[in-house]
Design a protein around this motif. Structure first.
Motif, PDB file in Angstrom:
ATOM      1  N   HIS A   1       0.902  -0.991  -0.137  1.00 52.79           N
ATOM      2  CA  HIS A   1      -0.094   0.001   0.047  1.00 52.79           C
ATOM      3  C   HIS A   1       1.116   1.296   0.024  1.00 52.79           C
ATOM      4  CE1 HIS A   1      -4.049   1.872   1.890  1.00 52.79           C
ATOM      5  NE2 HIS A   1      -3.326   2.622   0.880  1.00 52.79           N
ATOM      6  N   VAL A   2       0.947   1.779  -1.367  1.00 54.39           N
ATOM      7  CA  VAL A   2       1.723   3.144  -1.261  1.00 54.39           C
ATOM      8  C   VAL A   2       1.206   4.528  -0.813  1.00 54.39           C
ATOM      9  CG1 VAL A   2       3.253   4.318  -2.804  1.00 54.39           C
ATOM     10  CG2 VAL A   2       2.801   1.955  -3.267  1.00 54.39           C
ATOM     11  N   SER A   3       1.595   4.934   0.068  1.00 56.60           N
ATOM     12  CA  SER A   3       0.937   6.153   0.941  1.00 56.60           C
ATOM     13  C   SER A   3       1.683   7.356   0.342  1.00 56.60           C
ATOM     14  CB  SER A   3       0.846   6.000   2.447  1.00 56.60           C
ATOM     15  OG  SER A   3       0.502   7.346   2.947  1.00 56.60           O
ATOM     16  N   MET A   4       0.663   8.037  -0.601  1.00 60.69           N
ATOM     17  CA  MET A   4       0.769   9.347  -1.061  1.00 60.69           C
ATOM     18  C   MET A   4      -0.320  10.178  -1.074  1.00 60.69           C
ATOM     19  SD  MET A   4       3.564   8.477  -4.219  1.00 60.69           S
ATOM     20  CE  MET A   4       2.508   7.583  -4.986  1.00 60.69           C
ATOM     21  N   GLY A   5      -0.021  11.631  -1.156  1.00 62.35           N
ATOM     22  CA  GLY A   5      -1.273  12.538  -1.209  1.00 62.35           C
ATOM     23  C   GLY A   5      -1.858  12.323  -2.696  1.00 62.35           C
ATOM     24  N   ASP A   6      -1.144  12.177  -3.555  1.00 60.60           N
ATOM     25  CA  ASP A   6      -1.407  12.038  -5.067  1.00 60.60           C
ATOM     26  C   ASP A   6      -1.013  10.892  -5.653  1.00 60.60           C
ATOM     27  OD1 ASP A   6      -1.894  12.280  -7.983  1.00 60.60           O
ATOM     28  OD2 ASP A   6      -1.847  14.382  -7.628  1.00 60.60           O
ATOM     29  N   VAL A   7      -1.833  10.053  -6.182  1.00 58.02           N
ATOM     30  CA  VAL A   7      -1.385   8.807  -6.859  1.00 58.02           C
ATOM     31  C   VAL A   7      -0.370   8.861  -7.665  1.00 58.02           C
ATOM     32  CG1 VAL A   7      -3.153   8.436  -8.261  1.00 58.02           C
ATOM     33  CG2 VAL A   7      -2.198   6.386  -7.375  1.00 58.02           C
ATOM     34  N   TRP A   8      -0.381   9.997  -8.453  1.00 61.96           N
ATOM     35  CA  TRP A   8       0.604  10.015  -9.505  1.00 61.96           C
ATOM     36  C   TRP A   8       1.858  11.009  -9.176  1.00 61.96           C
ATOM     37  CZ3 TRP A   8      -0.505   6.366 -12.314  1.00 61.96           C
ATOM     38  CH2 TRP A   8      -1.604   6.006 -12.605  1.00 61.96           C
ATOM     39  N   GLN A   9       1.948  11.146  -7.845  1.00 63.37           N
ATOM     40  CA  GLN A   9       2.864  11.912  -7.495  1.00 63.37           C
ATOM     41  C   GLN A   9       4.415  11.709  -7.804  1.00 63.37           C
ATOM     42  OE1 GLN A   9       2.639  12.992  -3.192  1.00 63.37           O
ATOM     43  NE2 GLN A   9       4.867  12.103  -3.009  1.00 63.37           N
TER      44      GLN A   9
END
Length: 397
Positions: A280-288
């Motif tokens: 599970h990759v935690s980022m504010g924008d999936v395309w960051q």
């Protein structure tokens, strides 16, 4: 099974045979089967989100049970707000706990509330490490890999954990996994992201140790790898049906020294060969793209997917709201898409898509909606006082 009463009877578009009502061939509505045989009915995940609605000691409240019941039934997987594995790992008020057997009955209520129409229930577990305070811990000093304070204005310097204490915390993760099994969950997610203890051991900022738990990149991986190993042993011993072991990761830190993408990709290459069910990759924008290397224009999740090379399925999350946005994730060969803020505003997102009623999907929220959404006053104040507020599309005072 948790009973919502009249609300449950009239829950939005509870279809007798939903397959007859799928009018659009969205890839995210297709099922997925994990390597252990567990099938997920669709690719939509509700990610873990703080709901600050537990009792002061971490015991489950009826408000929490209702909150999860409202958001189950449509999504394929629902990952709870994080639960601490030890009293010293508590991060904030109103946080779930899985630190003792006495919490199992309450956690069982949450698992049963989630398990509607075969939505899978995943319990996220963690230790906050230095990202807490002595006030939250009733006077106890926070603890971490090293005695290095976080770079925030109110940060306290933590106490460096001893080798014996580290082993005890690792055992606590394993014990929490057992409790999740006994409570009826379908899996646990190890919270190795968002600057909490598992990430603190991997980070060269928070981990300045020179023993077997720190120093080289390989030694900074050791804590997480040991937690995974012991948690998997518990699953093998106690689970009587397929049970997922997921891992959530934050790819980078802004601190110097801090986690950089090159080290994370090496770590992920190792993680992909561990007995994990998903990443599970935690980022504010999936395309960051990279936070530190502005010349790198390739989305981080694309780079992670290339390293994993289908050894594990990936959950992508961040700024996903509309079906077309989620379908773009599927087109990039990412197996799952998690909708966070959107699931706060629209618990019936999946049901409305399946009923070909996308125009009814709610992308805004009003304080007048809170009771209907099961958002407690504590959670609403948390939303208004934090970074979530600017992303929630609040429409009325």
């Amino acid at each position: 099974m948790y009973n919502e009463g009249v609300e449950g009877i009239f829950k939005y578009f509870r279809l007798i045979d939903r397959k007859d009502h799928i009018l659009k061939n969205y890839s995210f509505l297709k099922p997925y089967t994990f390597a252990n045989g567990m099938q997920i009915k669709n690719r939509i995940v509700m990610p873990p989100m703080t709901e600050v609605s537990s009792f002061h000691d971490g015991t489950v409240t009826n408000d929490e049970v209702a909150y999860y019941a409202k958001r189950s039934g449509g999504v394929g997987m629902l990952i709870t707000a994080v639960a601490n594995v030890t009293d010293g790992g508590k991060g904030w008020a109103g946080e779930l706990s899985v630190a003792d057997d006495r919490f199992i009955p309450g956690l069982k209520k949450i698992a049963q509330a989630i398990y509607q129409d075969d939505t899978k229930a995943i319990l996220q577990i963690f230790h906050a490490g230095r990202m807490t305070s002595s006030a939250i811990l009733n006077g106890r000093q926070p603890e971490s890999a090293s005695a290095v304070a976080a770079l925030r204005s109110d940060a306290e310097t933590p106490r460096e954990l001893t080798d014996a204490e580290i082993e005890t915390i690792i055992d606590a993760f394993a014990a929490a996994t057992k409790r999740a099994i006994l409570a009826g969950f379908d899996g646990v997610e190890l919270h190795g992201a968002n600057t909490y203890l598992m990430q603190q051991f991997f980070s060269p900022h928070s981990n300045r140790r020179t023993d077997k738990w720190g120093g080289s990149l390989e030694k900074r991986m050791r804590f997480a790898l040991t937690v995974i190993e012991r948690s998997q042993k518990v699953i093998e011993q106690y689970a009587t049906k397929p049970f997922l072991l997921g891992y959530r990761i934050s790819p980078e830190e802004l601190e110097t020294p801090g986690i950089r993408l090159v080290d994370t990709l090496k770590f992920i290459d190792v993680l992909a060969d561990q007995p994990l069910s998903y990443m599970h990759v935690s980022m504010g924008d999936v395309w960051q793209t990279s936070l530190n290397d502005k010349t790198d224009k390739t989305p981080v999740i694309t780079q992670i997917a290339q390293v994993i090379n289908h050894r594990l399925p990936i959950i992508g999350v961040g700024s996903l709201n509309k079906p077309v946005e989620v379908e773009k994730v599927m087109a990039a060969d990412i197996e799952f898409a998690a909708l966070g803020k959107e699931m706060l505003r629209e618990p019936h997102w999946v049901e409305k898509v399946m009923a070909d009623d996308e125009q009814a999907i709610r992308y805004t929220i009003s304080p007048r909606d809170l009771d209907d959404l099961g958002i407690t006053p504590a959670l609403w104040q948390f939303i208004l006082s934090g970074s979530l507020k600017k992303h929630m599309n609040i429409t009325a005072k």
